[in-house]
Structures are given as structure tokens and as C-alpha cells.
Design an enzyme around this catalytic site. Structure first.
Site, PDB file in Angstrom:
ATOM      1  N   HIS A 169       0.763  -1.169   0.002  1.00 27.81           N
ATOM      2  CA  HIS A 169       0.235   0.200   0.069  1.00 27.81           C
ATOM      3  C   HIS A 169       0.677   1.164  -0.114  1.00 27.81           C
ATOM      4  O   HIS A 169       2.232   1.709   0.495  1.00 27.81           O
ATOM      5  CB  HIS A 169      -0.940  -0.200   1.056  1.00 27.81           C
ATOM      6  CG  HIS A 169      -1.618  -0.785   1.297  1.00 27.81           C
ATOM      7  ND1 HIS A 169      -2.612  -1.380   2.271  1.00 27.81           N
ATOM      8  CD2 HIS A 169      -2.383  -1.788  -0.232  1.00 27.81           C
ATOM      9  CE1 HIS A 169      -3.500  -2.866   2.023  1.00 27.81           C
ATOM     10  NE2 HIS A 169      -2.998  -2.352   0.415  1.00 27.81           N
ATOM     11  N   HIS A 186      -2.800   4.064  -2.891  1.00 23.37           N
ATOM     12  CA  HIS A 186      -3.574   2.393  -2.646  1.00 23.37           C
ATOM     13  C   HIS A 186      -3.509   1.729  -1.833  1.00 23.37           C
ATOM     14  O   HIS A 186      -3.184   1.705  -0.364  1.00 23.37           O
ATOM     15  CB  HIS A 186      -2.184   1.486  -3.725  1.00 23.37           C
ATOM     16  CG  HIS A 186      -2.023   0.436  -3.078  1.00 23.37           C
ATOM     17  ND1 HIS A 186      -1.289  -0.911  -3.395  1.00 23.37           N
ATOM     18  CD2 HIS A 186      -3.439  -0.724  -3.504  1.00 23.37           C
ATOM     19  CE1 HIS A 186      -1.861  -1.807  -3.320  1.00 23.37           C
ATOM     20  NE2 HIS A 186      -3.118  -2.083  -3.338  1.00 23.37           N
ATOM     21  N   HIS A 334      -3.695  -5.472 -12.140  1.00 21.60           N
ATOM     22  CA  HIS A 334      -3.807  -4.456 -11.295  1.00 21.60           C
ATOM     23  C   HIS A 334      -2.721  -4.295 -11.180  1.00 21.60           C
ATOM     24  O   HIS A 334      -2.740  -2.975  -9.800  1.00 21.60           O
ATOM     25  CB  HIS A 334      -4.453  -4.877  -9.584  1.00 21.60           C
ATOM     26  CG  HIS A 334      -3.974  -5.760  -9.102  1.00 21.60           C
ATOM     27  ND1 HIS A 334      -2.465  -6.866  -9.590  1.00 21.60           N
ATOM     28  CD2 HIS A 334      -3.322  -5.551  -7.731  1.00 21.60           C
ATOM     29  CE1 HIS A 334      -2.162  -7.199  -8.690  1.00 21.60           C
ATOM     30  NE2 HIS A 334      -2.820  -6.765  -7.453  1.00 21.60           N
ATOM     31  N   ALA A 336       1.765  -4.540 -11.557  1.00 18.75           N
ATOM     32  CA  ALA A 336       3.152  -5.367 -12.723  1.00 18.75           C
ATOM     33  C   ALA A 336       2.782  -7.088 -12.091  1.00 18.75           C
ATOM     34  O   ALA A 336       3.097  -7.597 -12.632  1.00 18.75           O
ATOM     35  CB  ALA A 336       4.536  -4.918 -12.067  1.00 18.75           C
TER      36      ALA A 336
END
Length: 405
Positions: A169, A186, A334, A336
Site C-alpha cells: 500500500h 493504494h 491491477h 506489475a
């Protein structure tokens, strides 16, 4: 057609958008296991960032008929991304970005500290007004859930609303190709989402001991429509997804305020905004059939729909527009996607490697973030190349400030 068709010994096929990107054998086995379930509709779609996960493969899109798999949704329910374009330009930013990162870290709780050390520093001690306002909209439904599941009351809920968390995150300040400043973050449903996911995964496994004895993997235990817990889980996961979306909105509000405290030039922050989940389940219609579609590390990419595909903390990220490809159940990757575990990354790389890989980014460069080193992730350019028939790139972003939990 850019997908590869993979057919296991049993079950539905798996359509894989993985041309030019590595796929672990363990991830492929997980996909095959899910494909064997009798509740799967048509096929499973694997995104180019696909990798082994707990419960189900990260980067998989799983359509089920009148059933849902709690461990496929996972415990970070509603985890996703939010990005906002601002009227700021690169020239408006200070040369020294350290104070800007410090202001963001002060404005948004992040990380975690052991309970023995007192309050979790990743939560609010006194939640701000933004949290109070958002919680008022969420609390009635949460109270109803707690009536049926009292253990949820003792979770981190209200005090986690508007906080970042740990792991992958992040909060970032980025620049696009034209030098416009973007804010991106994120996170998901934090402690309460974890508790909801964990509780229902346990209940599904217990239920499966009686009703689903031939499961290829106990993590694929599912609730069928009409069963004791199906409705409760759908209701709880829906609430956690609302919490996750609100969590990102509160953080974005705090982020904007933090930047304004450092940069005196007036600016607008929501010129364009995207807020999308990538760990969630929703009722959707595909190929003429209503299904419960679980995107485990995948983003909705309906025709014209905007989404966010972030790279690692040293790589590019993308704002994309969906092409509505029916074969992927209108989904895209969503991010890499990891190519190695956190443990392996810590063994393989050093702080010096982390410093070199994040050159030019104002971020933490210490031993505790080596597991997030860019080299632990797949090549984002290869990931984007593999899904050209799923999305088109609208903006390419490069981070200049990154806050990790």
C-alpha cells in the site's frame, strides 16, 4: 487474440494474457485448481500480472454461478487505487521534496506497531472530521452486521478509516508526460475488511468439510446461494468494499490538504479522478449470464471505463481506458505483479540496491522496504504489452514522492 488458452486435465479452460511475462508453476496449478470447481462459468481469465497468492491466484478473474469463494476475494477486501489529476505542474513543486513527504506522512497514518507498544500508529488516535463524516454513512450497515457477527465490533474499523496500512500500500505524488502533477494511492478495507474476510474464509472451510469433500484446495471452499452464510457474506463483503472506497477518499482529502500545507500556490485537485477496486466481487452479466465475478488482483475494464495500473515504487504507472473485451470478462491487470516473494527479495537485495532502484524518488530507502524493491516485480512495460486488447493507455505517470506503510 492475444491470450493463450491453457487447459488442465479437468475443468474449464484458462485464458491467459501472459505473452512475454513469466508465470510460476505454482500460480498455474492454482488456476487449474480453481478451474475444476463445478461452480465456475465458461472459463477463468488470467491477467499478465498473475502470480501465486493465498486462497486464489493474484491476477485472476473468476466467474461463478450462484456461489462465491471467500478466499478468492481474500482478506484485503475492496483493495484498490485512487488517482487525481491536479492543476499543479512540475515547476510548482519545491526542489527538496523531503518536507512534502513528511507532510503526507503526518497527515495519513501508515504502517503498524505492535499492540504491546500501545496504540497502533497505523490507526487514528483521534479521527479527523473527514473520517467522522465517512463513518456516519457506513456505521448503520456495520451495526447491522455486528448484530449477527458480534466479533466484528472489536476490530479496527472506525479508527482505520482514512489510513494506509502496510506492505504494497502506498501514497504517491506523480508527474504525467506533460508534467502535470497527480496524486495516487493504494489501500483497501484495512483491519475490519481483514476480519470479515478471515471469519468467512474459516466458515467456508468448515462448511466444506461436510458439503465439498472433493475440493482440489481447501482455500477454494465456497458458499452456494441459499446456504446459511451466502447472503451474509455477500452483504458483509459489499459493506467492506464501500469502506475501502471511502477509505481512499478520506486519504485523498488528507493528501490534498498536506500538499497545500507545503505548496502555497492555489490548485485544484480533482481535474480527473479514478477510484477503482482490484480485490472484490460483484454481480455482473457476461455472455448473457448473471454471475458473481471475483477480480482477485484485477481491475474492471468495461468499454470507456477508466482504471489504474501501478508499477512498483521505481517504475511507471498507467491511467488506462477499458476496451470492454468480453473474453477477459472486461478486466485488466491491477499492477506489475510480483515475480518473487517478499522473503526472497529481502535475501537477494540490499539497501544499496533499493537506493539505486529508487533514484530520483523521495521515499524510504531502508531495510524494511527491500521487499518492495522494483526488481521484485514483473516488468510493467511487458505487462502492458501483453494486455493491449484489454486497455489503452491514457496517461503515463512517474512517481517523484512515495510513502510506504
Amino acid at each position: 487474440m492475444t491470450y493463450k488458452l491453457h487447459q488442465g486435465a479437468q475443468g474449464v479452460p484458462v485464458k491467459m494474457w501472459t505473452e512475454g511475462v513469466p508465470v510460476e508453476a505454482e500460480a498455474l496449478q492454482q488456476l487449474e485448481n480453481a478451474a475444476r470447481l463445478p461452480i465456475i462459468y465458461k472459463h477463468i481469465a488470467a491477467m499478465p500480472d498473475v502470480h501465486y497468492g493465498i486462497g486464489a491466484t493474484v491476477g485472476s478473474v473468476i466467474p461463478t454461478i450462484k456461489a462465491v469463494i471467500p478466499a478468492a476475494v481474500g482478506v484485503d477486501i475492496g483493495c484498490g487505487m485512487m488517482a487525481c489529476k491536479t492543476t499543479l505542474h512540475a515547476n510548482d513543486l519545491p526542489d527538496n521534496l523531503g518536507p512534502l513527504r513528511a507532510a503526507i506522512e503526518k497527515a495519513v497514518p501508515h504502517g503498524i506497531s505492535p499492540r504491546r507498544g500501545g496504540r497502533d500508529h497505523g490507526s487514528w488516535e483521534t479521527p479527523p472530521d473527514e473520517t467522522d463524516i465517512a463513518w456516519r454513512a457506513l456505521s448503520p450497515e456495520f451495526e447491522a452486521l455486528c448484530q449477527d457477527y458480534p466479533r466484528l465490533r472489536n476490530t479496527n474499523n472506525y479508527k482505520h478509516l482514512g489510513t494506509l496500512g502496510t506492505g504494497n500500500h502506498f501514497i504517491e505524488v506523480c508527474l504525467d508526460e506533460a508534467g502535470s502533477v497527480w496524486f495516487m494511492l493504494h489501500s483497501g478495507s484495512r483491519g475490519v475488511g481483514n476480519a470479515i474476510g478471515t471469519m468467512f474464509i474459516e466458515l467456508a472451510k468448515k462448511d466444506a468439510e461436510q458439503h465439498q469433500r472433493n475440493l482440489p484446495d481447501q482455500d477454494l471452499a465456497y458458499f452456494e446461494e441459499g446456504s446459511k452464510y451466502f447472503g451474509d457474506y455477500v452483504r458483509a463483503v459489499g459493506w467492506a468494499q464501500k469502506f475501502a472506497r471511502a477509505n481512499r477518499e478520506v486519504m485523498m482529502h488528507r493528501l490534498v490538504g498536506a500538499v497545500r500545507s507545503v505548496i502555497s500556490k492555489p490548485f485544484e485537485a480533482h481535474m480527473e479522478a479514478v477510484n477503482c477496486h482490484h480485490n472484490y466481487v460483484s454481480r455482473e452479466t457476461h455472455f448473457g449470464e448473471e454471475v458473481l465475478l471475483t477480480r482477485k488482483g484485477a481491475v474492471s475494464a468495461k468499454a470507456g471505463e477508466l482504471g489504474i495500473i501501478p508499477g512498483s515504487m521505481g517504475a511507471k504507472s498507467y491511467i488506462v481506458r477499458g476496451k470492454g473485451n468480453p473474453e477477459s470478462f472486461m478486466s485488466c491487470s491491477h499492477g506489475a505483479g510480483r515475480k518473487m516473494s517478499r522473503t526472497k527479495a529481502k535475501k537477494l537485495y540490499t539497501v544499496a540496491d533499493q537506493v539505486a532502484a529508487t533514484e530520483g524518488v523521495e521515499c524510504r530507502k531502508d531495510a524494511n522496504v527491500i521487499d518492495e524493491i522494483p526488481m521484485a516485480y514483473k516488468d510493467i512495460d511487458a505487462v502492458m504489452q501483453a494486455q493491449q486488447d484489454l486497455v489503452e493507455v491514457v496517461y503515463t505517470l512517474k512517481q517523484i514522492v512515495c510513502v510506504k506503510g
